[in-house]
Design a protein around this motif. Structure first.
Motif, PDB file in Angstrom:
ATOM      1  N   ARG A  30       0.839  -1.211   0.000  1.00 23.35           N
ATOM      2  CA  ARG A  30       0.000   0.000   0.000  1.00 23.35           C
ATOM      3  C   ARG A  30       0.874   1.262   0.000  1.00 23.35           C
ATOM      4  NH1 ARG A  30      -5.323  -1.100   1.027  1.00 23.35           N
ATOM      5  NH2 ARG A  30      -5.696  -3.107   2.028  1.00 23.35           N
ATOM      6  N   VAL A  31       1.870   1.271   0.852  1.00 25.66           N
ATOM      7  CA  VAL A  31       2.759   2.431   0.950  1.00 25.66           C
ATOM      8  C   VAL A  31       3.534   2.608  -0.352  1.00 25.66           C
ATOM      9  CG1 VAL A  31       4.784   3.366   2.141  1.00 25.66           C
ATOM     10  CG2 VAL A  31       2.926   2.318   3.458  1.00 25.66           C
ATOM     11  N   LEU A  32       4.044   1.515  -0.902  1.00 24.29           N
ATOM     12  CA  LEU A  32       4.788   1.600  -2.162  1.00 24.29           C
ATOM     13  C   LEU A  32       3.912   2.143  -3.288  1.00 24.29           C
ATOM     14  CD1 LEU A  32       6.869  -1.692  -2.103  1.00 24.29           C
ATOM     15  CD2 LEU A  32       7.709   0.646  -1.869  1.00 24.29           C
ATOM     16  N   LEU A  33       2.678   1.668  -3.337  1.00 19.88           N
ATOM     17  CA  LEU A  33       1.772   2.129  -4.381  1.00 19.88           C
ATOM     18  C   LEU A  33       1.497   3.618  -4.232  1.00 19.88           C
ATOM     19  CD1 LEU A  33       0.032   1.166  -6.804  1.00 19.88           C
ATOM     20  CD2 LEU A  33      -1.883   1.103  -5.188  1.00 19.88           C
ATOM     21  N   THR A  46      -6.724   5.773  -5.847  1.00 29.59           N
ATOM     22  CA  THR A  46      -8.041   5.636  -5.246  1.00 29.59           C
ATOM     23  C   THR A  46      -8.073   4.365  -4.401  1.00 29.59           C
ATOM     24  OG1 THR A  46      -8.940   4.337  -7.067  1.00 29.59           O
ATOM     25  CG2 THR A  46      -9.133   6.750  -7.235  1.00 29.59           C
ATOM     26  N   TYR A  47      -9.093   4.238  -3.613  1.00 33.32           N
ATOM     27  CA  TYR A  47      -9.262   3.018  -2.812  1.00 33.32           C
ATOM     28  C   TYR A  47      -9.338   1.803  -3.731  1.00 33.32           C
ATOM     29  CZ  TYR A  47     -11.403  -0.473   0.184  1.00 33.32           C
ATOM     30  OH  TYR A  47     -11.667  -1.630   0.866  1.00 33.32           O
ATOM     31  N   GLU A  48     -10.086   1.931  -4.826  1.00 32.43           N
ATOM     32  CA  GLU A  48     -10.247   0.818  -5.766  1.00 32.43           C
ATOM     33  C   GLU A  48      -8.912   0.441  -6.419  1.00 32.43           C
ATOM     34  OE1 GLU A  48     -12.163   3.635  -5.856  1.00 32.43           O
ATOM     35  OE2 GLU A  48     -13.956   2.754  -4.934  1.00 32.43           O
ATOM     36  N   LEU A  52      -7.118  -3.190  -6.011  1.00 31.20           N
ATOM     37  CA  LEU A  52      -6.769  -3.995  -7.194  1.00 31.20           C
ATOM     38  C   LEU A  52      -5.295  -4.382  -7.176  1.00 31.20           C
ATOM     39  CD1 LEU A  52      -8.735  -2.247 -10.090  1.00 31.20           C
ATOM     40  CD2 LEU A  52      -8.993  -4.608  -9.318  1.00 31.20           C
ATOM     41  N   PHE A  53      -4.436  -3.443  -6.819  1.00 32.22           N
ATOM     42  CA  PHE A  53      -3.002  -3.732  -6.763  1.00 32.22           C
ATOM     43  C   PHE A  53      -2.692  -4.744  -5.670  1.00 32.22           C
ATOM     44  CE2 PHE A  53       1.254  -2.713  -5.018  1.00 32.22           C
ATOM     45  CZ  PHE A  53       2.003  -3.139  -6.105  1.00 32.22           C
ATOM     46  N   ILE A  54      -3.293  -4.593  -4.509  1.00 28.03           N
ATOM     47  CA  ILE A  54      -3.060  -5.526  -3.398  1.00 28.03           C
ATOM     48  C   ILE A  54      -3.507  -6.931  -3.788  1.00 28.03           C
ATOM     49  CG2 ILE A  54      -3.691  -6.096  -1.009  1.00 28.03           C
ATOM     50  CD1 ILE A  54      -1.843  -3.635  -1.324  1.00 28.03           C
TER      51      ILE A  54
END
Length: 180
Positions: A30-33, A46-48, A52-54
């Motif tokens: 999350r932090v990296l993104l 965004t939250y979405e 999606l990345f996670i």
């Protein structure tokens, strides 16, 4: 890829250890993104987009996000701002005679599009010189416009392309002067 060790990472880690420092713990996904989004487009995910990345456990999840951000129109807006600031760009004349420059947006849009299209730097510079006749299209204030000389244009060029000011070179030859 985040968290990978390459020779540069090993060199930095070794140098830090010799000086008594340790590396910070690895950031979570999350932090990296969030860092990636701010670095490339200047906006948070965004939250979405985060979810999606996670959820994406594929080996190329990071590369997909990087590619999507580089393809975003926000990429050119974010990084074009740096060029426009250095080139002293503005859409109004500022100072005492602050009226809008009606067609200034063309230059701004050109810079953004060039970055978004991946225009090579040498072609970018040639295009700017052709379009404006000098680097940048900054708005000189009224008194500055009247006395704008080739020396002032040289100063702008040096600051933009060399990252240094040369205004003092008009009167001084610093290597041969002695300061008391």
């Amino acid at each position: 890829v985040p968290g990978s060790q390459n020779p540069i990472d090993a060199f930095v880690t070794d140098t830090l250890a010799k000086r008594g420092f340790t590396s910070a713990p690895h950031a979570d996904r999350r932090v990296l993104l969030r860092r990636l989004y701010y670095d490339l487009i200047g906006l948070p995910p965004t939250y979405e987009q985060t979810e999606l990345f996670i959820a994406d456990e594929s080996a190329n999840a990071w590369e997909k996000v990087v590619d999507s951000l580089l393809d975003s129109p926000h990429y050119g807006e974010r990084w074009g701002r740096h060029w426009l600031d250095v080139a002293r760009f503005a859409e109004s004349h500022g100072f005492e005679q602050d009226y809008d420059r009606k067609f200034a947006f063309h230059y701004r849009d050109f810079v953004i599009k060039a970055l978004n299209d991946g225009m090579p730097y040498d072609q970018f510079v040639r295009s700017i010189l052709t379009a404006t006749g000098e680097p940048g299209s900054h708005p000189p204030v009224a008194w500055y416009r009247e006395v704008r000389s080739s020396t002032a244009k040289m100063e702008d060029t040096a600051q933009l392309f060399l990252g240094m000011r040369l205004a003092c070179a008009k009167c001084h030859h610093h290597p041969f002067e002695r300061w008391s």
